[in-house]
Scaffold this motif. Sequence first.
Motif, PDB file in Angstrom:
ATOM      1  N   GLU A 137     -67.226 -73.427 -14.160  1.00  0.00           N
ATOM      2  CA  GLU A 137     -67.017 -74.677 -13.614  1.00  0.00           C
ATOM      3  C   GLU A 137     -66.999 -74.883 -12.111  1.00  0.00           C
ATOM      4  OE1 GLU A 137     -64.483 -73.437 -17.036  1.00  0.00           O
ATOM      5  OE2 GLU A 137     -64.907 -72.422 -15.152  1.00  0.00           O
ATOM      6  N   LEU A 138     -67.120 -73.740 -11.437  1.00  0.00           N
ATOM      7  CA  LEU A 138     -67.538 -73.925 -10.033  1.00  0.00           C
ATOM      8  C   LEU A 138     -68.948 -74.327  -9.761  1.00  0.00           C
ATOM      9  CD1 LEU A 138     -65.462 -71.033  -8.801  1.00  0.00           C
ATOM     10  CD2 LEU A 138     -64.822 -73.314  -8.685  1.00  0.00           C
ATOM     11  N   ALA A 139     -69.703 -74.102 -10.664  1.00  0.00           N
ATOM     12  CA  ALA A 139     -71.213 -74.519 -10.567  1.00  0.00           C
ATOM     13  C   ALA A 139     -71.632 -75.902 -10.969  1.00  0.00           C
ATOM     14  CB  ALA A 139     -71.996 -73.624 -11.452  1.00  0.00           C
ATOM     15  N   ARG A 140     -70.640 -76.877 -11.413  1.00  0.00           N
ATOM     16  CA  ARG A 140     -70.648 -78.078 -11.777  1.00  0.00           C
ATOM     17  C   ARG A 140     -70.981 -79.096 -10.790  1.00  0.00           C
ATOM     18  NH1 ARG A 140     -65.914 -78.487 -16.185  1.00  0.00           N
ATOM     19  NH2 ARG A 140     -66.910 -76.812 -17.555  1.00  0.00           N
ATOM     20  N   ASP A 141     -70.679 -79.001  -9.508  1.00  0.00           N
ATOM     21  CA  ASP A 141     -70.956 -79.824  -8.431  1.00  0.00           C
ATOM     22  C   ASP A 141     -71.702 -79.235  -7.356  1.00  0.00           C
ATOM     23  OD1 ASP A 141     -69.496 -82.020  -9.639  1.00  0.00           O
ATOM     24  OD2 ASP A 141     -67.730 -81.066  -9.063  1.00  0.00           O
ATOM     25  N   PRO A 142     -73.038 -79.217  -7.361  1.00  0.00           N
ATOM     26  CA  PRO A 142     -73.876 -78.564  -6.448  1.00  0.00           C
ATOM     27  C   PRO A 142     -73.772 -79.176  -5.168  1.00  0.00           C
ATOM     28  CG  PRO A 142     -75.141 -79.792  -7.984  1.00  0.00           C
ATOM     29  CD  PRO A 142     -73.836 -79.717  -8.436  1.00  0.00           C
ATOM     30  N   ALA A 143     -73.683 -80.449  -4.793  1.00  0.00           N
ATOM     31  CA  ALA A 143     -73.504 -81.093  -3.585  1.00  0.00           C
ATOM     32  C   ALA A 143     -74.768 -80.625  -2.712  1.00  0.00           C
ATOM     33  CB  ALA A 143     -72.049 -80.674  -2.993  1.00  0.00           C
ATOM     34  N   ARG A 144     -75.824 -80.872  -2.977  1.00  0.00           N
ATOM     35  CA  ARG A 144     -76.992 -80.632  -2.300  1.00  0.00           C
ATOM     36  C   ARG A 144     -77.027 -79.129  -2.024  1.00  0.00           C
ATOM     37  NH1 ARG A 144     -77.266 -82.820   2.826  1.00  0.00           N
ATOM     38  NH2 ARG A 144     -79.469 -82.812   2.405  1.00  0.00           N
ATOM     39  N   LEU A 145     -76.759 -78.130  -2.757  1.00  0.00           N
ATOM     40  CA  LEU A 145     -77.068 -76.550  -2.778  1.00  0.00           C
ATOM     41  C   LEU A 145     -78.385 -76.411  -2.655  1.00  0.00           C
ATOM     42  CD1 LEU A 145     -75.414 -73.856  -2.638  1.00  0.00           C
ATOM     43  CD2 LEU A 145     -75.813 -73.759  -4.917  1.00  0.00           C
ATOM     44  N   THR A 146     -78.629 -75.311  -1.491  1.00  0.00           N
ATOM     45  CA  THR A 146     -80.324 -75.082  -1.478  1.00  0.00           C
ATOM     46  C   THR A 146     -79.817 -73.340  -1.299  1.00  0.00           C
ATOM     47  OG1 THR A 146     -80.219 -75.301   0.991  1.00  0.00           O
ATOM     48  CG2 THR A 146     -81.121 -77.234  -0.643  1.00  0.00           C
ATOM     49  N   VAL A 147     -80.885 -72.507  -1.922  1.00  0.00           N
ATOM     50  CA  VAL A 147     -81.093 -71.281  -1.227  1.00  0.00           C
ATOM     51  C   VAL A 147     -82.435 -71.092  -0.840  1.00  0.00           C
ATOM     52  CG1 VAL A 147     -80.691 -69.010  -2.105  1.00  0.00           C
ATOM     53  CG2 VAL A 147     -79.308 -70.881  -2.990  1.00  0.00           C
ATOM     54  N   THR A 148     -82.457 -70.497   0.234  1.00  0.00           N
ATOM     55  CA  THR A 148     -83.750 -70.373   0.916  1.00  0.00           C
ATOM     56  C   THR A 148     -83.861 -68.848   1.195  1.00  0.00           C
ATOM     57  OG1 THR A 148     -83.517 -72.397   2.118  1.00  0.00           O
ATOM     58  CG2 THR A 148     -85.382 -71.017   2.811  1.00  0.00           C
ATOM     59  N   PHE A 149     -84.979 -68.261   0.519  1.00  0.00           N
ATOM     60  CA  PHE A 149     -85.199 -66.699   0.890  1.00  0.00           C
ATOM     61  C   PHE A 149     -86.281 -66.467   1.987  1.00  0.00           C
ATOM     62  CE2 PHE A 149     -84.066 -67.604  -3.572  1.00  0.00           C
ATOM     63  CZ  PHE A 149     -83.849 -66.393  -4.255  1.00  0.00           C
ATOM     64  N   GLY A 150     -85.780 -65.290   2.768  1.00  0.00           N
ATOM     65  CA  GLY A 150     -86.625 -64.915   3.856  1.00  0.00           C
ATOM     66  C   GLY A 150     -86.851 -63.527   3.867  1.00  0.00           C
ATOM     67  N   PHE A 151     -88.064 -63.051   3.955  1.00  0.00           N
ATOM     68  CA  PHE A 151     -88.473 -61.434   3.732  1.00  0.00           C
ATOM     69  C   PHE A 151     -88.538 -60.854   5.033  1.00  0.00           C
ATOM     70  CE2 PHE A 151     -91.018 -62.120  -0.745  1.00  0.00           C
ATOM     71  CZ  PHE A 151     -89.676 -62.660  -1.172  1.00  0.00           C
ATOM     72  N   GLY A 152     -87.962 -59.641   5.065  1.00  0.00           N
ATOM     73  CA  GLY A 152     -88.113 -58.724   6.232  1.00  0.00           C
ATOM     74  C   GLY A 152     -89.370 -57.832   6.195  1.00  0.00           C
ATOM     75  N   ARG A 153     -89.785 -57.155   7.065  1.00  0.00           N
ATOM     76  CA  ARG A 153     -90.770 -56.234   7.104  1.00  0.00           C
ATOM     77  C   ARG A 153     -90.956 -55.392   5.967  1.00  0.00           C
ATOM     78  NH1 ARG A 153     -94.553 -55.824  11.224  1.00  0.00           N
ATOM     79  NH2 ARG A 153     -95.790 -53.922  11.166  1.00  0.00           N
TER      80      ARG A 153
END
Length: 446
Positions: A137-153
């Motif tokens: 139920e907590l996933a139903r309203d994303p409200a512009r959710l974004t996930v950005t990945f950053g890679f380290g060395r």
Amino acid sequence: MTDPHEEGRGPADSQGSAAGCPFGFSRRRLIASAAAAGGTGVIGAVAGFGIGRGRAAEAPASPRRDLTGANGPVLEPFYGTHQAGVETPAQAYAHFLALRLRPGTKAAEAVRWLRLLTADAAALTQGTAPLADSEPELARDPARLTVTFGFGRRLVAFAGKDRVPDWLGPLEKFRIDDLETKLCEGDLLLQICGDDPLTLAHARRMLFKDSRAFAELAWQRDGFRRSYGSEGEGQTQRNLFGQLDGTANPGPGSEDFARIIWGQGTGRADARFSARGEPPTDLGAHLPDWMRGGTTLVLRDIAMNLETWDEADRPGREFSVGRTLDTGAPLSGGDEFDPPDFTAVDARGLTKISAASHVARARDGLGPEVQIHRRTFNYETGAGEESGLLFASFQADIDRQFLPIQRRLAEVDLLNTWTTPIGSTVWAIPPGIEEGEYIGQSLFEG
């Protein structure tokens, strides 16, 4: 600030000594001189009060609450040429989660981890619960959710040491830094942003659960801006000093943004550029093939001393910034988005914008290639506790864009009086992907 955006604070002794400052400024002298320069402020305020009382008061229109929950179902795309969360208009809340690979982790396990994270991030951003989600139920309203990945060395090195760019590592030491080791680590960064804190908290928990078998927590930090609906979209955000933060950002979707952040032009015949001039088209030429469509991120955690900031009056603060606090207009005149005139002088023949002000140090004399995109978020852990700014600087070339600004600010910037960098990390932001691929596939299988 002490980084390439237009605000800040730095270390200063309790006596207001000017030692170590090439321009010889101290907080006490700054406040006194600025107060003298702005001495007419009280008279002007009283006069304005009298004029206001002489006019008939007009009742402003009563704002209405949004009872529809209209922003809950709004989606930001997960798949595409670029990762979301860079050019995406900034959301109200952010969580930065830095993870450290467990000892003994193999390349194949790192790939399996990235596949899992990609699948769940893709689902969550589109309002769909991942398979192992016990609270769908907590996933139903994303409200512009974004996930950005950053890679380290270290994570990149799993694909081969020859694939690690030279710039992917700690920045040089700046004299204004007081870095905490724990805030300068991490092999993978997840920048999780959204307009609803409950949705964001749920996404963070799900992605952290995905990571437990592969990595451990290096550090994490929550950030915030104005809540959704507090003001119209497209307004420049304010930091905890009350300053507008991000005035000079390139516009999303512009040719400026394509060149400055993604490192290559769009080829549009009708391209228009800011007053800074036309940026070169080769800022991304140095990026490895696996990063085409990606960019770089320098993330600085900047502590802000609100207590000593309170000691400075408004003229002193504006003198330090080089801009007005209310509108963000340069002290040379105009409005927020007008270019500062660093040659303008007042009736006394003094430059209106100090050569040691933040805006002058971050901009004056620098070419059109020396620009960045700052995506900043405030943080505060409680009354009288930690306060600061998460300064996320995106640019195609750290050496040509970020460092020239940062070196100047570290050398001299009046706002260093109130800010101190306590965390610093550098990340490779891989390109976006198509459905069925995983983030980092161009690195591990390209």
